[in-house]
Design a protein around this motif. Structure first.
Motif, PDB file in Angstrom:
ATOM      1  N   LEU A  87      -8.240   6.068   8.277  1.00 37.13           N
ATOM      2  CA  LEU A  87      -8.780   4.807   7.803  1.00 37.13           C
ATOM      3  C   LEU A  87      -7.692   3.784   7.522  1.00 37.13           C
ATOM      4  CD1 LEU A  87     -11.034   3.144   6.573  1.00 37.13           C
ATOM      5  CD2 LEU A  87     -10.738   4.256   4.445  1.00 37.13           C
ATOM      6  N   GLY A  88      -7.516   2.679   8.113  1.00 34.29           N
ATOM      7  CA  GLY A  88      -6.541   1.736   8.191  1.00 34.29           C
ATOM      8  C   GLY A  88      -6.392   0.950   6.875  1.00 34.29           C
ATOM      9  N   ASP A  89      -5.400   0.513   6.552  1.00 33.27           N
ATOM     10  CA  ASP A  89      -4.731  -0.414   5.369  1.00 33.27           C
ATOM     11  C   ASP A  89      -5.810  -1.683   5.607  1.00 33.27           C
ATOM     12  OD1 ASP A  89      -3.335   1.074   3.887  1.00 33.27           O
ATOM     13  OD2 ASP A  89      -1.572   0.573   5.254  1.00 33.27           O
ATOM     14  N   MET A  90      -5.900  -2.103   6.840  1.00 31.25           N
ATOM     15  CA  MET A  90      -6.618  -3.478   7.070  1.00 31.25           C
ATOM     16  C   MET A  90      -8.126  -3.607   6.763  1.00 31.25           C
ATOM     17  SD  MET A  90      -4.858  -5.954   7.762  1.00 31.25           S
ATOM     18  CE  MET A  90      -4.667  -7.019   8.680  1.00 31.25           C
ATOM     19  N   VAL A  91      -8.638  -2.389   7.103  1.00 33.08           N
ATOM     20  CA  VAL A  91     -10.117  -2.106   6.570  1.00 33.08           C
ATOM     21  C   VAL A  91     -10.364  -2.133   5.056  1.00 33.08           C
ATOM     22  CG1 VAL A  91     -12.019  -0.711   6.957  1.00 33.08           C
ATOM     23  CG2 VAL A  91     -10.404  -0.748   8.600  1.00 33.08           C
ATOM     24  N   CYS A  92      -9.290  -1.284   4.365  1.00 31.32           N
ATOM     25  CA  CYS A  92      -9.388  -1.196   2.954  1.00 31.32           C
ATOM     26  C   CYS A  92      -9.192  -2.538   2.017  1.00 31.32           C
ATOM     27  CB  CYS A  92      -8.470  -0.350   2.455  1.00 31.32           C
ATOM     28  SG  CYS A  92      -8.616   1.296   3.146  1.00 31.32           S
ATOM     29  N   PRO A 115      -2.394  10.756   7.351  1.00 30.59           N
ATOM     30  CA  PRO A 115      -3.054  10.872   5.816  1.00 30.59           C
ATOM     31  C   PRO A 115      -2.207  10.115   4.779  1.00 30.59           C
ATOM     32  CG  PRO A 115      -1.923  13.003   6.722  1.00 30.59           C
ATOM     33  CD  PRO A 115      -1.523  11.770   7.531  1.00 30.59           C
ATOM     34  N   GLY A 116      -2.937   9.259   4.054  1.00 30.16           N
ATOM     35  CA  GLY A 116      -2.279   8.314   3.145  1.00 30.16           C
ATOM     36  C   GLY A 116      -2.573   8.739   1.734  1.00 30.16           C
ATOM     37  N   ASN A 117      -1.681   8.085   0.906  1.00 22.81           N
ATOM     38  CA  ASN A 117      -1.705   8.287  -0.512  1.00 22.81           C
ATOM     39  C   ASN A 117      -2.426   7.287  -1.277  1.00 22.81           C
ATOM     40  OD1 ASN A 117      -1.299   8.912  -3.151  1.00 22.81           O
ATOM     41  ND2 ASN A 117       0.988   8.902  -2.982  1.00 22.81           N
ATOM     42  N   THR A 118      -3.630   7.869  -2.308  1.00 25.22           N
ATOM     43  CA  THR A 118      -4.528   6.650  -2.972  1.00 25.22           C
ATOM     44  C   THR A 118      -3.996   6.406  -4.360  1.00 25.22           C
ATOM     45  OG1 THR A 118      -6.161   8.379  -3.388  1.00 25.22           O
ATOM     46  CG2 THR A 118      -6.414   7.049  -1.363  1.00 25.22           C
ATOM     47  N   LYS A 119      -3.166   7.579  -4.619  1.00 21.37           N
ATOM     48  CA  LYS A 119      -2.672   7.581  -6.143  1.00 21.37           C
ATOM     49  C   LYS A 119      -1.866   6.369  -6.740  1.00 21.37           C
ATOM     50  CE  LYS A 119      -4.434  11.667  -7.734  1.00 21.37           C
ATOM     51  NZ  LYS A 119      -4.951  11.920  -6.398  1.00 21.37           N
ATOM     52  N   THR A 145       0.850  -1.114   0.064  1.00 18.17           N
ATOM     53  CA  THR A 145       0.086   0.173  -0.053  1.00 18.17           C
ATOM     54  C   THR A 145       0.812   1.255  -0.009  1.00 18.17           C
ATOM     55  OG1 THR A 145      -0.211   0.173   2.407  1.00 18.17           O
ATOM     56  CG2 THR A 145      -1.847  -1.126   1.308  1.00 18.17           C
ATOM     57  N   ASP A 146       0.499   2.580   0.578  1.00 19.98           N
ATOM     58  CA  ASP A 146       1.292   3.458   0.906  1.00 19.98           C
ATOM     59  C   ASP A 146       2.593   3.193   1.771  1.00 19.98           C
ATOM     60  OD1 ASP A 146       2.654   5.676   1.217  1.00 19.98           O
ATOM     61  OD2 ASP A 146       0.668   7.017   1.928  1.00 19.98           O
ATOM     62  N   PRO A 147       3.585   3.066   1.743  1.00 21.34           N
ATOM     63  CA  PRO A 147       4.607   2.823   2.666  1.00 21.34           C
ATOM     64  C   PRO A 147       4.623   3.817   3.811  1.00 21.34           C
ATOM     65  CG  PRO A 147       5.636   3.400   0.664  1.00 21.34           C
ATOM     66  CD  PRO A 147       4.134   3.400   0.384  1.00 21.34           C
ATOM     67  N   ASN A 148       4.225   5.277   3.530  1.00 20.38           N
ATOM     68  CA  ASN A 148       4.407   6.118   4.463  1.00 20.38           C
ATOM     69  C   ASN A 148       3.000   6.467   5.121  1.00 20.38           C
ATOM     70  OD1 ASN A 148       6.929   7.073   3.563  1.00 20.38           O
ATOM     71  ND2 ASN A 148       5.839   8.161   1.594  1.00 20.38           N
ATOM     72  N   HIS A 149       2.094   5.421   4.992  1.00 25.00           N
ATOM     73  CA  HIS A 149       0.906   5.470   5.881  1.00 25.00           C
ATOM     74  C   HIS A 149       0.984   4.393   6.947  1.00 25.00           C
ATOM     75  CE1 HIS A 149      -3.609   4.319   6.293  1.00 25.00           C
ATOM     76  NE2 HIS A 149      -3.644   5.564   6.473  1.00 25.00           N
ATOM     77  N   ILE A 150       1.783   4.818   7.909  1.00 22.73           N
ATOM     78  CA  ILE A 150       2.031   3.917   8.966  1.00 22.73           C
ATOM     79  C   ILE A 150       1.043   3.904  10.065  1.00 22.73           C
ATOM     80  CG2 ILE A 150       3.901   3.557  10.684  1.00 22.73           C
ATOM     81  CD1 ILE A 150       5.793   5.439   8.961  1.00 22.73           C
ATOM     82  N   LYS A 151       0.755   4.878  10.831  1.00 27.58           N
ATOM     83  CA  LYS A 151      -0.368   4.796  11.779  1.00 27.58           C
ATOM     84  C   LYS A 151      -1.690   5.248  11.025  1.00 27.58           C
ATOM     85  CE  LYS A 151       1.055   7.995  14.779  1.00 27.58           C
ATOM     86  NZ  LYS A 151       2.293   8.720  14.505  1.00 27.58           N
ATOM     87  N   VAL A 152      -2.772   4.577  11.698  1.00 33.83           N
ATOM     88  CA  VAL A 152      -4.100   4.737  11.139  1.00 33.83           C
ATOM     89  C   VAL A 152      -4.455   6.160  10.638  1.00 33.83           C
ATOM     90  CG1 VAL A 152      -6.549   4.520  11.144  1.00 33.83           C
ATOM     91  CG2 VAL A 152      -5.012   2.335  11.745  1.00 33.83           C
ATOM     92  N   VAL A 202      -4.058  -0.931  -3.728  1.00 32.75           N
ATOM     93  CA  VAL A 202      -5.442  -1.268  -3.161  1.00 32.75           C
ATOM     94  C   VAL A 202      -6.578  -0.450  -3.866  1.00 32.75           C
ATOM     95  CG1 VAL A 202      -6.836  -1.272  -1.014  1.00 32.75           C
ATOM     96  CG2 VAL A 202      -4.337  -2.290  -0.982  1.00 32.75           C
ATOM     97  N   PHE A 203      -6.188   0.722  -3.936  1.00 34.15           N
ATOM     98  CA  PHE A 203      -7.474   1.648  -4.450  1.00 34.15           C
ATOM     99  C   PHE A 203      -7.220   1.638  -5.995  1.00 34.15           C
ATOM    100  CE2 PHE A 203      -6.515   3.382  -0.035  1.00 34.15           C
ATOM    101  CZ  PHE A 203      -8.019   3.340   0.136  1.00 34.15           C
ATOM    102  N   ILE A 204      -6.258   1.532  -6.605  1.00 40.15           N
ATOM    103  CA  ILE A 204      -6.195   1.154  -7.985  1.00 40.15           C
ATOM    104  C   ILE A 204      -7.145  -0.281  -8.305  1.00 40.15           C
ATOM    105  CG2 ILE A 204      -4.720   0.680 -10.148  1.00 40.15           C
ATOM    106  CD1 ILE A 204      -2.170   2.065  -8.851  1.00 40.15           C
ATOM    107  N   TYR A 205      -7.019  -1.043  -7.544  1.00 44.07           N
ATOM    108  CA  TYR A 205      -7.635  -2.121  -7.715  1.00 44.07           C
ATOM    109  C   TYR A 205      -9.237  -1.945  -7.560  1.00 44.07           C
ATOM    110  CZ  TYR A 205      -3.720  -5.413  -8.131  1.00 44.07           C
ATOM    111  OH  TYR A 205      -2.517  -6.037  -8.587  1.00 44.07           O
TER     112      TYR A 205
END
Ligand code: ATP
Ligand code: MG
Length: 341
Positions: free
Chosen positions: A275-280, A241-245, A231-238, A249-252
């Motif tokens: 929003l956490g990676d696990m939920v996505c 802010p994360g990158n969806t570009k 996913t986004d390697p810089n999205h560490i804590k829930v 996960v978001f592309i799919y």
């Protein structure tokens, strides 16, 4: 009856098909098939697969069987589409021979698709690239022109191969008179589907990179792959802010998800933080399971009716051969290789 536009589309039997093949090519083929506007032909490129698997014909044979099922599983319908196997059309090899004279070695070496693939296969090939592999764009020109194809569904990485085919066609027609048709690609509407990223975030999902979700994967396998996705390697804590570009996960989700509103909201929350990676990934798993279930079920059905499947490919190969034979006759005539008429 109105004459339909013919398209062909082929895949190499070097393993099972993945969802990248599906969105990049098969989905468009199925849509074209179902539109009723095309005369649809799909084939298994076994001769081409041998160009980099010469020492392993057993693998090709096994994969042909898998691919016979994968095409049908993807929704290509034997009532509407002609299925054939490349090696059963020897006319293609003769066309390849004539076209070889119209292409220079340096042009082949500069073909971006071939260049990338040779780089990818550095471990296998070393400095010893098989001649057949280097020249496969020429045999692809035969695969396409033999059927007078003007449009074909392919992924983005095939564009340089099509360009090379167009060059061969132009040269042929210039030397020998208007004989062959120039082909153009029919690409996925969705840009990111034209070259689907791998589960590891690599720019292309590819068997050789081991970053695929296969059409035949069982539910548990799909879940394991989705939950392990990059996913986004810089999205560490829930709360980060994360990158969806550039986030697979978001592309799919964009490509395979049907609830566009929900995905839009998820994206906004992910970008904002919270929003956490696990939920996505859990949601993506639901999406992929739903998408792949009917494909897997069709595959099982045809696996149990394999004698019928063989018949589709046998009869299709006969039909395809007739068409290729007519083109070859035209080509021989243009080349003045007629002595006994
Ligand atoms: P792989 O590249 O997985 O080893 P392959 O070499 O058998 O498989 P290709 O020849 O690369 O398959 O591709 C066959 C067709 O599928 C081409 O039209 C190609 O553009 C398309 N395709 C393959 N992988 C992808 C992808 N990740 N995204 C979109 N289209 C793809
Ligand atoms: Mg490839």
């Amino acid at each position: 009856m109105e004459k339909k536009i013919r398209f062909v589309s082929g895949l190499r039997p070097t393993g099972k098909l993945h969802v990248g093949h599906y969105v990049g090519m098969l989905k468009q083929a199925v849509e074209m098939q179902n539109s009723g506007k095309y005369d649809c032909m799909v084939f298994i490129a076994d001769t081409q697969a041998l160009t980099d698997n010469a020492q392993n014909p057993e693998k090709i044979k096994e994969s042909v069987k898998e691919l016979m099922l994968d095409f049908l599983a993807a929704g290509l319908d034997p009532q509407k589409t002609t299925f054939y196997i490349q090696s059963q059309i020897p006319e293609l090899s003769e066309l390849t021979m004539y076209y070889s004279n119209l292409v220079t070695l340096s042009r082949l070496q500069r073909n971006p698709t071939v260049k990338t693939e040779i780089k990818q296969k550095q471990v296998e090939f070393g400095a010893s690239v098989p001649v057949g592999f280097l020249t496969y764009p020429i045999s692809q020109a035969a695969d396409i022109t033999a059927f007078d194809v003007s449009v074909l569904p392919v992924g983005e990485d095939q564009e340089p191969i099509l360009e090379q085919t167009r060059e061969i066609v132009r040269t042929f027609n210039k030397y020998y008179g208007e004989t062959l048709v120039e082909p153009y690609g029919y690409f996925a509407k969705d840009k990111s589907a034209r070259r689907l990223v791998g589960t590891d975030g690599n720019a292309k999902m590819s068997k050789s990179l081991d970053n695929c979700i296969y059409l035949a994967d069982e539910p548990e396998e799909i879940r394991r792959k989705v939950m392990g996705m990059f996913t986004d390697p810089n999205h560490i804590k829930v709360s980060d802010p994360g990158n969806t570009k550039n986030n697979p996960v978001f592309i799919y989700l964009d490509i395979f998800g049907t609830d566009k509103q929900k995905i839009k909201e998820m994206k906004a929350n992910y970008e904002k933080g919270g929003l956490g990676d696990m939920v996505c990934k859990k949601y993506l798993n639901d999406v992929m399971q739903e998408f792949l279930k009917p494909i897997r079920e069709r595959r099982k059905y045809y696996e149990e009716h394999f004698e019928d499947v063989k018949k589709f490919y046998y009869e299709g190969s006969q039909k395809a051969r007739q068409i290729a034979r007519a083109t070859l006759a035209r080509v021989r005539k243009a080349l003045k290789l007629e002595y006994f008429e």
